[in-house]
Design an enzyme around this catalytic site. Structure first.
Site, PDB file in Angstrom:
ATOM      1  N   LYS A 116       0.841  -1.210   0.000  1.00 10.78           N
ATOM      2  CA  LYS A 116       0.000   0.000   0.000  1.00 10.78           C
ATOM      3  C   LYS A 116       0.867   1.247   0.000  1.00 10.78           C
ATOM      4  O   LYS A 116       0.680   2.149  -0.815  1.00 10.78           O
ATOM      5  CB  LYS A 116      -0.869   0.024   1.266  1.00 10.78           C
ATOM      6  CG  LYS A 116      -2.133  -0.782   1.173  1.00 10.78           C
ATOM      7  CD  LYS A 116      -3.003  -0.533   2.368  1.00 10.78           C
ATOM      8  CE  LYS A 116      -4.402  -1.009   2.123  1.00 10.78           C
ATOM      9  NZ  LYS A 116      -4.780  -1.161   0.735  1.00 10.78           N
ATOM     10  N   GLU A 200      -4.404   8.437   7.606  1.00  8.84           N
ATOM     11  CA  GLU A 200      -5.088   9.248   6.598  1.00  8.84           C
ATOM     12  C   GLU A 200      -6.274   9.974   7.215  1.00  8.84           C
ATOM     13  O   GLU A 200      -6.812   9.541   8.230  1.00  8.84           O
ATOM     14  CB  GLU A 200      -5.642   8.356   5.481  1.00  8.84           C
ATOM     15  CG  GLU A 200      -4.633   7.648   4.646  1.00  8.84           C
ATOM     16  CD  GLU A 200      -5.295   6.736   3.621  1.00  8.84           C
ATOM     17  OE1 GLU A 200      -4.589   6.305   2.691  1.00  8.84           O
ATOM     18  OE2 GLU A 200      -6.505   6.446   3.751  1.00  8.84           O
ATOM     19  N   HIS A 235     -16.472  -5.743   3.171  1.00  8.85           N
ATOM     20  CA  HIS A 235     -15.441  -5.608   2.127  1.00  8.85           C
ATOM     21  C   HIS A 235     -15.593  -6.616   1.008  1.00  8.85           C
ATOM     22  O   HIS A 235     -14.662  -6.838   0.241  1.00  8.85           O
ATOM     23  CB  HIS A 235     -14.036  -5.694   2.746  1.00  8.85           C
ATOM     24  CG  HIS A 235     -13.851  -4.685   3.833  1.00  8.85           C
ATOM     25  ND1 HIS A 235     -13.716  -3.332   3.576  1.00  8.85           N
ATOM     26  CD2 HIS A 235     -13.869  -4.806   5.176  1.00  8.85           C
ATOM     27  CE1 HIS A 235     -13.622  -2.677   4.725  1.00  8.85           C
ATOM     28  NE2 HIS A 235     -13.715  -3.540   5.706  1.00  8.85           N
ATOM     29  N   ARG A 292      -5.212  -7.472 -11.957  1.00  6.26           N
ATOM     30  CA  ARG A 292      -5.901  -8.653 -12.501  1.00  6.26           C
ATOM     31  C   ARG A 292      -7.185  -8.186 -13.175  1.00  6.26           C
ATOM     32  O   ARG A 292      -7.565  -7.034 -13.044  1.00  6.26           O
ATOM     33  CB  ARG A 292      -6.241  -9.610 -11.360  1.00  6.26           C
ATOM     34  CG  ARG A 292      -7.277  -9.007 -10.406  1.00  6.26           C
ATOM     35  CD  ARG A 292      -7.673  -9.900  -9.282  1.00  6.26           C
ATOM     36  NE  ARG A 292      -8.740  -9.305  -8.499  1.00  6.26           N
ATOM     37  CZ  ARG A 292      -8.558  -8.450  -7.494  1.00  6.26           C
ATOM     38  NH1 ARG A 292      -7.341  -8.088  -7.138  1.00  6.26           N
ATOM     39  NH2 ARG A 292      -9.576  -7.914  -6.841  1.00  6.26           N
TER      40      ARG A 292
HETATM   41  C1  MV4 Z   1     -10.764   4.376   3.750  1.00  5.10           C
HETATM   42  C2  MV4 Z   1     -12.077   4.668   4.208  1.00  5.10           C
HETATM   43  C3  MV4 Z   1     -12.334   5.944   4.714  1.00  5.10           C
HETATM   44  N1  MV4 Z   1     -11.335   6.868   4.796  1.00  5.10           N
HETATM   45  N2  MV4 Z   1      -9.810   5.336   3.813  1.00  5.10           N
HETATM   46  C4  MV4 Z   1     -11.506  -0.309   3.090  1.00  5.10           C
HETATM   47  C5  MV4 Z   1     -10.490  -1.303   2.652  1.00  5.10           C
HETATM   48  C6  MV4 Z   1      -9.699  -0.601   1.633  1.00  5.10           C
HETATM   49  N3  MV4 Z   1     -10.308  -0.858   0.322  1.00  5.10           N
HETATM   50  C7  MV4 Z   1      -9.770   0.848   1.983  1.00  5.10           C
HETATM   51  N4  MV4 Z   1     -10.984   0.991   2.735  1.00  5.10           N
HETATM   52  C8  MV4 Z   1     -11.378   2.188   3.202  1.00  5.10           C
HETATM   53  N5  MV4 Z   1     -10.441   3.167   3.253  1.00  5.10           N
HETATM   54  C9  MV4 Z   1     -10.105   6.554   4.326  1.00  5.10           C
HETATM   55  N6  MV4 Z   1      -9.129   7.487   4.435  1.00  5.10           N
HETATM   56  C10 MV4 Z   1     -13.059   3.654   4.114  1.00  5.10           C
HETATM   57  C11 MV4 Z   1     -12.699   2.436   3.609  1.00  5.10           C
HETATM   58  C12 MV4 Z   1     -13.751   1.421   3.488  1.00  5.10           C
HETATM   59  C13 MV4 Z   1     -14.138   0.993   2.211  1.00  5.10           C
HETATM   60  C14 MV4 Z   1     -13.528   1.489   1.062  1.00  5.10           C
HETATM   61  C15 MV4 Z   1     -13.974   1.023  -0.173  1.00  5.10           C
HETATM   62  C16 MV4 Z   1     -14.981   0.077  -0.270  1.00  5.10           C
HETATM   63  C17 MV4 Z   1     -15.575  -0.406   0.853  1.00  5.10           C
HETATM   64  C18 MV4 Z   1     -15.157   0.036   2.118  1.00  5.10           C
HETATM   65  C19 MV4 Z   1     -15.771  -0.473   3.263  1.00  5.10           C
HETATM   66  C20 MV4 Z   1     -15.361  -0.031   4.488  1.00  5.10           C
HETATM   67  C21 MV4 Z   1     -14.354   0.916   4.619  1.00  5.10           C
END
Ligand code: MV4
Length: 673
Positions: A116, A200, A235, A292
């Site tokens: 990441k 973040e 997720h 992918r």
């Molecule tokens: C975040 C966020 C809120 N703020 N970053 C979830 C796992 C990874 N894909 C990143 N994720 C998130 N990052 C910040 N700064 C909320 C999530 C998140 C999320 C992001 C995309 C799709 C589904 C999600 C479900 C829960 C939390």
């Protein structure tokens, strides 16, 4: 172009890749585990080779075996699908070393996107917007605390090596930071072996918007617009769509250009997806890049009229991209629903079992990428067929249901209709949940963010509503019709066995006993009429008649209305599909077990106090299992007491008109040896 490829995957994606290969005249080699010996993907490929036992570690993850099979069968390339080895840099390199083409990105690109924080540093250099925060190497606690204070709360702590939501902590205040950091590091080291974290600004109500990118080996790199995948649960994506509701042309171009920049920054080749997280105001930030082909790629194919697997094969064979950026346009709107063998009412537990019955929507024949000028309106990408078992060893996906409409409204209507046609019997599925989700106000109004499901649990997980009268009537008619058919089959011509409900001088009223999945009991009383029945339940009565029957499809008159549906029996369970709903009713025959217990010496006893109204057998008579012996009337209904086994009636203990007590032996019966 390749003459033969090996598909190193299973289920729907293996079948989907095989469909395109076949369309291109490329021969295919399937690999399978012992659990998949009879799987659909084995059947649709030209050749198939056993990999090993069911566990993925002994089969689909065995890169060396897969490469050996590719060489032995003369395959020139390997398509990894998604999951399994699709993002395994070592496997990609091993393919190249063996002289095989890995249909995917270079190993270096996979590695660059694997971490990441490394990915974020690359993106920062490429000018791709990042969420305000800190993702450097300094990990000292007080330093990170100062960074969090600078960013401003709420702050999100993430494990750099994490993914899929694991190793994240929301910190609402400075006071809570130290413990949250310690906890995040503990989880990171135990889950990923690396306790590096990044901090973040926490986005409230974010949307997940991803850009499909494609690069070839001639320096071309384009984007095929966006997909909105905000509707997730823990997720896991549940519904995906393209284009993203509310997207403006300017923002689409900005995100597309950022995604292309991200791909070029790592020397990308092939299909890739750059994921962004976006605020409700549209501001967007890089999240991660997937190296992918994604599960949800069909919605992109539907709105652009492309076949992305064909693009993968062509690019892997050294050809240039089939289209330039200015040749791609968005047509209409597409939605994808992931049909899973899981039970939403039991925490989405996987529901392992056999697909005794599987009816898919009237899918327009799946033309990969849609017929020229007009995408397929309904597409089902599935890796299973009726009669297949859903294996406990792998992802319990049954299929992807993809629909296209001229606009989102039409796509929504088609999705709801298609879900109504999706009939699964034999295991719990998530179709009803998906239908409630698609029809929910939040989704229909595109009020999208990653918390949509959690915010709408009351609507999405509404307590199983009681079964409507129409469904009860269909189940009861199906039961009665089944009995008639069975009676005609076993004692043709015998008037006592015609199960027509005829009674001398009286109307035969029969109470059926059903129980739904919520444990609710239903006791509809069916009074036999010359041409149908009168259905009485909970104080209301309505005339019922069978209008038409075609196998399991029934049309029934209910009062002035007519009701259509499909009733499928699974033992004593009736699956009623009507009005877009799926109702499960367990039939309980109050006498199904009468006289079965050997404890009463084989005597058949009165199931309740009542009066004998007919004696159908005589002393010394040999009878077959199920043959009616005595009919008694109790609680204003008649009960037929039938032979529990083949045997002989030794004694009749009561005559017509006699009153009998609950449990009184009615006759002596000797089971045949
Ligand atoms: C975040 C966020 C809120 N703020 N970053 C979830 C796992 C990874 N894909 C990143 N994720 C998130 N990052 C910040 N700064 C909320 C999530 C998140 C999320 C992001 C995309 C799709 C589904 C999600 C479900 C829960 C939390």
């Amino acid at each position: 172009m390749f003459k033969k490829i090996l598909i190193a995957n299973r289920g729907e994606i293996a079948c989907r890749v095989a469909a395109t290969a076949r369309k291109m005249g490329i021969r295919t080699v399937a690999v399978y585990s012992e659990a998949d010996a009879n799987a659909k993907h084995v059947a649709v490929c030209d050749e198939a080779v056993l990999l090993g036992p069911a566990p993925a570690k002994e089969s689909y993850l065995c890169g060396d075996k897969i490469i050996a099979i590719a060489l032995a069968t003369g395959a020139q390339a390997i398509h990894p699908g998604y999951g399994f080895l699709s993002e395994n840099a070592e496997f990609a390199e091993a393919c190249a070393e063996a002289g095989l083409v890995f249909i995917g990105p270079p190993a270096a690109a996979m590695r660059a996107m694997g971490s990441k924080s490394a990915a974020k540093s690359l993106m920062e250099k490429a000018g791709v917007p990042l969420v305000p925060g800190y993702h450097g190497d300094e990990q000292e606690a007080t330093f990170l605390q100062r960074e969090a204070d600078r960013i401003g709360y709420p702050v999100l702590l993430k494990a750099s090596a994490g993914g899929g939501g694991k190793g994240m902590r929301v910190v609402d205040s400075a006071a809570a930071f130290a413990e949250a950091l310690a906890s995040c590091k503990r989880e990171a080291i135990s889950s990923f072996g690396d306790d590096k974290v990044l901090a973040e600004k926490y986005l409230q109500r974010p949307r997940h918007i991803e850009i499909q990118v494609f690069a070839d080996t001639h320096g071309n790199c384009i984007y095929l617009f966006e997909r909105d995948c905000s509707v997730q649960r823990r997720h896991q994506k549940v519904l995906e769509e393209a284009p993203a509701p509310g997207m403006t042309d300017a923002r689409r171009a900005a995100m597309g250009d950022a995604a292309v920049a991200a791909a070029q920054a790592v020397g990308y080749v092939g299909a890739g997806t750059v994921e962004f997280i976006a605020n409700q105001d549209g501001s967007f930030y890089f999240m991660e890049m997937n190296t992918r082909l994604q599960v949800e790629h069909p919605v992109t194919e539907m709105i652009t009229g492309t076949d992305l697997v064909e693009w993968q094969l062509r690019v892997a064979a050294g050809e240039p991209l089939p289209k330039r950026q200015d040749e791609l346009k968005i047509r209409g709107h597409a939605l994808e629903a992931r049909i899973y063998a899981e039970n939403p009412d039991k925490g989405f537990l996987p529901s392992i079992g056999t697909l005794r019955h599987l009816d898919t929507p009237d899918a327009v024949q799946f033309e990969v990428g849609g017929t020229p000028g007009q995408p397929a309106a309904v597409r089902v990408d599935s890796g299973v067929r009726e009669g297949d078992a859903i294996s406990p060893f792998y992802d319990p996906m049954i299929a992807k249901l993809i629909v296209w409409g001229a606009d989102r409204k039409q796509a929504l209507a088609r999705m709801a209709q298609a879900l109504s046609q999706y009939q699964i019997v034999g295991l719990a599925g998530n179709v009803a949940f998906l239908k409630r989700l698609v029809e929910s106000a939040a989704f229909a109004d595109a009020d999208l963010d990653t918390g949509l499901i959690e915010r709408n649990v009351d609507v999405l997980f509404a307590p199983a509503r009681s079964v409507p009268v129409a469904a009860l009537a269909l189940a009861a008619v199906a039961l009665i019709e089944h009995e008639k058919t069975r009676a005609r089959g076993t004692n043709a011509g015998d008037p006592w066995s015609q199960a027509l409900g005829w009674r001398l001088n009286s109307r035969y009223a029969r109470t059926l006993a059903f129980r739904d999945e919520g444990g609710r009991n239903y006791a509809p009383v069916f009074t036999y009429l010359p041409h149908g029945w009168e259905l009485s339940i909970e104080g209301m009565s309505v005339d019922v008649a069978l209008l038409a029957r075609d196998g399991v499809d029934l049309s029934v008159r209910l009062g002035d209305a007519s009701v259509h549906g499909t009733v499928r029996r699974d033992g004593d369970t009736f699956h009623v599909f009507t009005g877009g709903g799926h109702y499960v009713l367990h039939h309980e025959d109050p006498l199904a077990h009468a006289g079965e217990s050997e404890a009463d010496g084989g005597r058949l006893t009165a199931p309740m106090p009542g009066k004998v109204v007919a004696v159908l057998a005589s002393r010394g008579q040999d009878v077959r299992k199920g043959e009616p012996l005595v009919i008694m009337e109790a609680m204003k209904m008649e009960h037929t007491i039938a032979a529990p086994h083949d045997g002989t009636v030794d004694e009749i203990l009561y005559a017509v008109g006699d009153q009998v007590a609950d449990g009184a032996p009615l006759l002596a019966f000797r089971t045949a040896a």
